[in-house]
Design a protein around this motif. Structure first.
Motif, mmCIF file in Angstrom:
data_model
loop_
_atom_site.group_PDB
_atom_site.id
_atom_site.type_symbol
_atom_site.label_atom_id
_atom_site.label_comp_id
_atom_site.label_asym_id
_atom_site.label_seq_id
_atom_site.Cartn_x
_atom_site.Cartn_y
_atom_site.Cartn_z
ATOM 1 N N LEU A 4 -10.488 4.923 -1.907
ATOM 2 C CA LEU A 4 -9.068 5.104 -2.230
ATOM 3 C C LEU A 4 -8.837 5.050 -3.728
ATOM 4 O O LEU A 4 -8.018 5.800 -4.268
ATOM 5 N N SER A 49 -5.093 4.686 4.871
ATOM 6 C CA SER A 49 -6.029 4.177 5.866
ATOM 7 C C SER A 49 -5.469 4.448 7.256
ATOM 8 O O SER A 49 -4.269 4.673 7.433
ATOM 9 N N TYR A 168 -10.027 7.230 6.679
ATOM 10 C CA TYR A 168 -8.887 7.677 5.891
ATOM 11 C C TYR A 168 -8.328 9.004 6.376
ATOM 12 O O TYR A 168 -9.040 9.832 6.943
#
Length: 213
Positions: A4, A49, A168
């Motif tokens: 991320l 997520s 994700y």
């Protein structure tokens, strides 16, 4: 978390541009189909997520219309399009020439599901074509799986296999505006683009930016 952190504003801006072009193509097709002006745009794009996916779709108990399909080709993955039930019923009613249509009254209406599938084909096809054009990757969709159900059931079905290999999703917020709609705000739908793990690198590399995974 490392993944991320590697997603920058540059990545998201490119995905937003891809989304807006796809939304433009979808709006043109929908306008022709419904014989009224439909505007679509992408207010935001996020990478989240899986824990956040259900919350973004309105919560586990929220009933929605959904289209789920697999993406095959150079960057395999999966895609959801989730639309608020009331708005899905409205579009379907216009497509089948029955303005009072509702799934609660006609849960097994084959014509309605055919219309929902056509809607899903138009929207998912427009986004995939845009992504394919930008990346020069060969991407093509499977036959959409349709569902009218609670978000929890819809998401669980789609993520059952994917969640074992990925964590994700790319969320492409989609706002739909009708020319004659009597609503103060546009209706928000969500595209959840879930590339298989190796496909994140493939997509972003093809877009000219790198992701450290």
């Amino acid at each position: 978390m490392t993944f991320l952190k590697s997603i920058s504003d540059v990545h998201l801006d490119i995905l937003k541009e891809v989304g807006n072009i796809g939304a433009g193509h979808a709006a043109t097709s929908l306008s022709t189909l419904l014989q009224k002006k439909i505007d679509m745009n992408v207010p935001s794009v996020r990478v989240v997520s899986f824990d956040e996916v259900m919350e973004l779709a309105g919560g586990a108990d929220n009933v929605v219309a959904s289209v789920f399909l697999r993406i095959e080709g150079d960057a395999p993955g999966s895609m959801f399009f989730i639309l608020p039930l009331q708005q899905a019923e409205k579009y379907i009613g216009q497509l089948i020439k029955k303005q009072s249509f509702s799934f609660s009254a006609e849960p097994d209406n084959e014509l309605a599901f055919s219309a929902l599938q056509e809607l899903g084909n138009i929207l998912s096809g427009s986004y995939l074509s845009s992504l394919s054009d930008f990346t020069s990757l060969t991407l093509y969709p499977s036959v959409p799986a349709l569902s009218i159900d609670m978000v929890g059931a819809v998401i669980s079905y789609g993520l059952l296999e994917i969640s074992q290999v990925s964590d994700y999703a790319i969320v492409i917020d989609t706002a739909l505006d009708e020319e004659d709609a009597n609503m103060p705000d546009s209706v928000r739908g969500h595209f959840f683009l879930l590339p298989d793990p190796e496909s994140f690198h493939t997509i972003f590399t093809s877009l000219g930016v790198k992701v450290d995974v």
